[in-house]
Design a protein around this motif. Structure first.
Motif, PDB file in Angstrom:
ATOM      1  N   GLY A 179       0.790  -1.221   0.000  1.00 33.58           N
ATOM      2  CA  GLY A 179       0.000   0.000   0.000  1.00 33.58           C
ATOM      3  C   GLY A 179       0.822   1.271   0.000  1.00 33.58           C
ATOM      4  N   ILE A 180       2.042   1.206  -0.532  1.00 34.32           N
ATOM      5  CA  ILE A 180       2.863   2.418  -0.653  1.00 34.32           C
ATOM      6  C   ILE A 180       2.325   3.232  -1.826  1.00 34.32           C
ATOM      7  CG2 ILE A 180       5.198   3.327  -0.923  1.00 34.32           C
ATOM      8  CD1 ILE A 180       4.809   1.601   1.595  1.00 34.32           C
ATOM      9  N   PRO A 181       2.086   4.541  -1.651  1.00 39.09           N
ATOM     10  CA  PRO A 181       1.567   5.355  -2.759  1.00 39.09           C
ATOM     11  C   PRO A 181       2.449   5.248  -4.002  1.00 39.09           C
ATOM     12  CG  PRO A 181       1.505   6.586  -0.704  1.00 39.09           C
ATOM     13  CD  PRO A 181       2.256   5.328  -0.413  1.00 39.09           C
ATOM     14  N   LYS A 182       1.823   5.090  -5.165  1.00 37.61           N
ATOM     15  CA  LYS A 182       2.581   4.889  -6.399  1.00 37.61           C
ATOM     16  C   LYS A 182       3.515   6.050  -6.709  1.00 37.61           C
ATOM     17  CE  LYS A 182      -0.506   1.669  -8.758  1.00 37.61           C
ATOM     18  NZ  LYS A 182      -1.316   1.404  -9.981  1.00 37.61           N
ATOM     19  N   ASN A 183       3.108   7.264  -6.324  1.00 40.81           N
ATOM     20  CA  ASN A 183       3.959   8.419  -6.629  1.00 40.81           C
ATOM     21  C   ASN A 183       5.215   8.477  -5.776  1.00 40.81           C
ATOM     22  OD1 ASN A 183       2.784   9.138  -4.189  1.00 40.81           O
ATOM     23  ND2 ASN A 183       2.224  11.209  -4.836  1.00 40.81           N
ATOM     24  N   MET A 184       5.318   7.571  -4.784  1.00 39.82           N
ATOM     25  CA  MET A 184       6.526   7.495  -3.967  1.00 39.82           C
ATOM     26  C   MET A 184       7.437   6.348  -4.414  1.00 39.82           C
ATOM     27  SD  MET A 184       5.129   8.151  -0.075  1.00 39.82           S
ATOM     28  CE  MET A 184       6.800   8.348   0.585  1.00 39.82           C
ATOM     29  N   CYS A 185       6.990   5.558  -5.395  1.00 40.38           N
ATOM     30  CA  CYS A 185       7.718   4.345  -5.796  1.00 40.38           C
ATOM     31  C   CYS A 185       8.433   4.566  -7.129  1.00 40.38           C
ATOM     32  CB  CYS A 185       6.766   3.168  -5.926  1.00 40.38           C
ATOM     33  SG  CYS A 185       5.887   2.750  -4.403  1.00 40.38           S
ATOM     34  N   GLU A 186       9.680   4.108  -7.200  1.00 36.58           N
ATOM     35  CA  GLU A 186      10.473   4.213  -8.424  1.00 36.58           C
ATOM     36  C   GLU A 186      11.298   2.947  -8.613  1.00 36.58           C
ATOM     37  OE1 GLU A 186      12.980   7.612  -8.770  1.00 36.58           O
ATOM     38  OE2 GLU A 186      11.392   9.052  -8.276  1.00 36.58           O
ATOM     39  N   LEU A 187      11.787   2.770  -9.837  1.00 34.69           N
ATOM     40  CA  LEU A 187      12.690   1.668 -10.153  1.00 34.69           C
ATOM     41  C   LEU A 187      14.129   2.108  -9.915  1.00 34.69           C
ATOM     42  CD1 LEU A 187      13.258  -1.146 -11.448  1.00 34.69           C
ATOM     43  CD2 LEU A 187      13.317   0.042 -13.670  1.00 34.69           C
ATOM     44  N   LEU A 188      14.856   1.320  -9.138  1.00 32.37           N
ATOM     45  CA  LEU A 188      16.303   1.492  -8.987  1.00 32.37           C
ATOM     46  C   LEU A 188      16.921   0.144  -9.319  1.00 32.37           C
ATOM     47  CD1 LEU A 188      18.517   3.574  -7.974  1.00 32.37           C
ATOM     48  CD2 LEU A 188      18.530   2.203  -5.874  1.00 32.37           C
TER      49      LEU A 188
END
Length: 384
Positions: A179-188
């Motif tokens: 449930g982490i907001p999508k706008n806080m998630c990125e690919l590294l």
């Protein structure tokens, strides 16, 4: 800056080539003061976990290591691990940046407490879990991850600047399961050790490896690697496919461990001429072996070796796993859609017969791979 890496979800073994070794290495290389806080457990050369009883020391990359005891029985296999003196250990390092490796552990409460008391510290967190290596049964998916680890992961939301998934599918896992907001998630992305890539790409290395295994300069060398066990039998299919190719200049080199129950099958398919099995080799040697290949094939599950080979600029054939297409940089990769000798044979023959197609793959691999999967560059992006 002072950067502290919290690696509490998995063992950190000195000298290995994993993300929790290489991000700190290149943060240090780029001029930061770097500390890793982790457990007292490391992998031995026998593939078994062993204790490292040192409390503090400096590792081979000039990174300070702090190893903590667990509460209760100090056993890394238990799910609900808590670490003694974690708050004090973080406090001692006085970080400007806190990089949290993994979000599925109970001590996120300690980390949140520290970050709330030190609001000037910038925090990043990453995730290495997906539906192929975690949440693989009903209890794990619906209780452990969707309830317990979700509860602890979400505590980090007010305190963390970015949440990274190290594969596209692991970015999705952060939002869908935790449930982490999508706008806080990125690919590294995971990547390759620049030092090993540079050394492996020296022309004399390719000649040395080929000479060692009696492979001519003009032979078309295919390499595969990884553990061969009952869960990863696709390597046997590749061996059968290569044996079927009626071209004397096509060779297959395999390295990695083999479980006892599959050893006879491997020995039967590895004739020592067209198909050569060389056993387990060290990580630093794997870069050199991959660099000697014309083509690398990974017919089974994803491993960090996919990114390492991409960084070396070698064309690949890999299994089409959801969320792993980030290694396709515009034509350097061909994907397998099922586990069959026929499909592997067909794709290999297509590249061997249609030379222009192989050359096109090679051009993309050489022009794009190294920079995209360089840990020197990844380490810089990780703290932006």
């Amino acid at each position: 800056m002072k950067i502290t890496h919290l690696c509490l979800c998995g063992p950190v073994t000195d000298g290995w080539n994993y993300q929790d070794n290489l991000l700190p290495k290149y943060h240090k290389r780029n001029g930061h003061e770097v500390t890793i806080i982790t457990s007292k457990w490391v992998w031995g050369t026998d593939g078994v976990l062993h204790r490292d009883d040192r409390d503090q020391y400096v590792n081979e990359n000039d990174v300070r290591m702090i190893r903590l005891e667990m509460y209760g029985k100090d056993n890394f296999s238990k799910k609900m691990k808590r670490f003694k003196n974690l708050y004090k250990a973080i406090e001692k390092t006085e970080p400007d940046i806190l990089f949290i490796h993994g979000v599925s552990f109970k001590d996120t409460t300690v980390i949140v407490s520290y970050l709330k008391s030190n609001p000037n510290v910038i925090a990043f967190a990453d995730n290495h879990a997906d539906f192929s290596n975690s949440a693989t049964n009903w209890l794990s998916k619906n209780v452990l991850h969707r309830i317990i680890w979700r509860y602890y992961a979400r505590k980090l939301i007010p305190c963390v600047k970015k949440f990274y998934g190290v594969l596209p599918i692991r970015v999705d896992f952060l939002s869908k399961m935790y449930g982490i907001p999508k706008n806080m998630c990125e690919l590294l992305v995971l990547g390759a050790d620049d030092d090993m890539v540079e050394r492996a790409l020296k022309p004399e290395i390719k000649l040395k490896i080929r000479k060692k295994y009696n492979i001519d300069e003009n032979d078309f060398l295919i390499i595969t690697a990884g553990k061969i066990d009952v869960w990863k039998t696709q390597t046997l299919l590749l061996m059968e496919a290569v044996q079927r190719i009626n071209l004397s200049n096509v060779k297959l080199l395999i390295f990695g461990s083999v479980t006892d129950e599959l050893k006879d099958q491997v020995d039967k398919l590895a004739d020592g001429k067209k198909v050569k099995y060389i056993g387990w080799i060290k990580t630093e040697d794997s870069y050199e072996h991959f660099a000697a290949a014309d083509l690398v094939v990974f017919p089974g599950r994803h491993s960090v070796m996919w990114e390492q080979v991409t960084a070396l600029g070698i064309p690949m054939i890999v299994k089409d796993w959801p969320g792993t297409h980030h290694i396709d940089l515009g034509g350097n990769v061909a994907f397998l859609t099922n586990d069959s000798v026929d499909e592997i044979y067909s794709i290999l023959m297509d590249l061997l017969v249609n030379r222009s197609k192989y050359i096109s793959m090679q051009k993309v691999a050489l022009s794009e791979g190294r920079n995209r999967f360089s840990y020197n560059e990844i380490s810089k992006r990780s703290i932006l």
